[in-house]
Write an enzyme that holds these catalytic residues in place. Structure first.
Site: not given
Ligand code: GUN
Length: 302
Positions: A54, A98, A121
């Site tokens: 990311k 996350q 998100d």
């Molecule tokens: N953990 C696994 N996928 C995601 C996601 O799309 N966003 C976040 N914040 N955590 C994750």
């Protein structure tokens, strides 16, 4: 029939190029760029690798990126304070915490603490509500469903009036994509059915689908004979079914498989997403798109 592949890796590059150009244009005009903070608690290897991707993607677009890594023993109150700081920071348009979080931290409390207008998100209940309302109310569609819809649209597959069957009712894929595709408007207006572990006859539902979206997390769940000839099949499953040594790097890597029996499915479907290389590469791209949307909204532009 041999299905056309819907390649996430290619569509990703198209969208990233659009976002890169938009970032440059807005920087020249307003002297600012989109700002994203990633908050990572601890060192869960899968989370570290997602967050690293990311960050790299955001940097490659010219976004401001803050990487805020914290020890796993951070208290819930400290994390909530941290989120509050970023909520108030005008240079930050997107806040990503996350998941999963350590057990002593209440995930729902953390998601609820993020300003819904920075929740790129799309996990905050306010954004889930906005998604259900549809139209201009939608602020941040969650990244995986947004990726699915974008891939369907960019492949030229007609959604209006189509029978869509979604296999799986998770909060982050099944429920939101079903909602998105039943809204009025472009890239939607479909007739949607969600099937799940309580459904009596999966095969007969799947066979009706012009667009079959499978997000069950069960390798090979959907059999080729369940696919309507010519259907568009979106396989969201990412299942580790073994390990192999990479011919490129010499490192041991996971062997991934989707929820659809891919090779024979290609002989029935009209379009299909591969695993890997399908939906997966698109999800981070949609996170970047949501961050751009938030930035533009902070500038008062569309
Ligand atoms: N953990 C696994 N996928 C995601 C996601 O799309 N966003 C976040 N914040 N955590 C994750």
């Amino acid at each position: 029939m041999t299905a056309r592949l819907i390649k996430g890796t290619e569509i990703r590059e198209e969208i990233l190029a659009e976002l890169r150009a938009e970032t440059e244009e807005l920087k020249a005009k307003y002297g600012r760029v989109p700002g994203l903070v990633t908050i990572l608690i601890g060192e869960n290897p899968a989370s570290v690798s997602y967050v690293t991707l990311k960050i790299k993607t955001a940097q490659s677009l010219g976004y401001k990126e803050i990487q805020d890594n914290r020890d796993p023993d951070i208290s819930e109150a400290e994390l909530l304070d941290l989120i509050d700081r970023y909520n108030k920071d005008d240079s930050i348009n997107g806040i990503l915490v996350q998941l999963p979080l350590p057990k002593h931290i209440d995930e729902a409390k953390v998601i609820n603490a993020i300003d819904p207008d920075k929740d790129v998100d799309g996990f905050h209940p306010v954004n889930i509500g906005r998604l259900m309302l549809g139209g201009d109310e939608v602020k941040f569609p969650p990244c995986t469903p947004a990726a699915i819809q974008e891939m369907i649209i960019r492949s030229g597959v007609e959604t209006s009036g189509a029978e869509v069957v979604v296999v799986g009712r998770s909060n982050i894929v099944g429920k939101p994509i079903a909602n998105m595709l039943l809204q009025k408007g472009a890239g939607a207006n479909a007739t949607v059915t969600i099937v799940h572990t309580g459904t009596k006859d999966l095969a007969s539902h799947c066979l009706r689908a012009d667009i079959l979206i499978v997000a069950a997390g069960v390798p090979g769940l959907v059999k080729p004979e369940w696919i309507k000839p010519g259907a568009c099949v979106i396989d969201v499953g990412v299942n580790r079914i073994g390990e192999k040594v990479s011919s490129k790097t010499g490192k041991t890597i996971a062997v991934l498989s989707g929820d659809v029996d891919f090779e024979p499915a290609c002989e029935r479907a009209g379009w299909i997403t591969p695993v890997p290389g399908g939906v997966g590469p698109m999800t981070i791209t949609m996170l970047m798109k949501n961050t751009m949307k938030s930035f533009k909204s902070s500038l008062g532009i569309k």
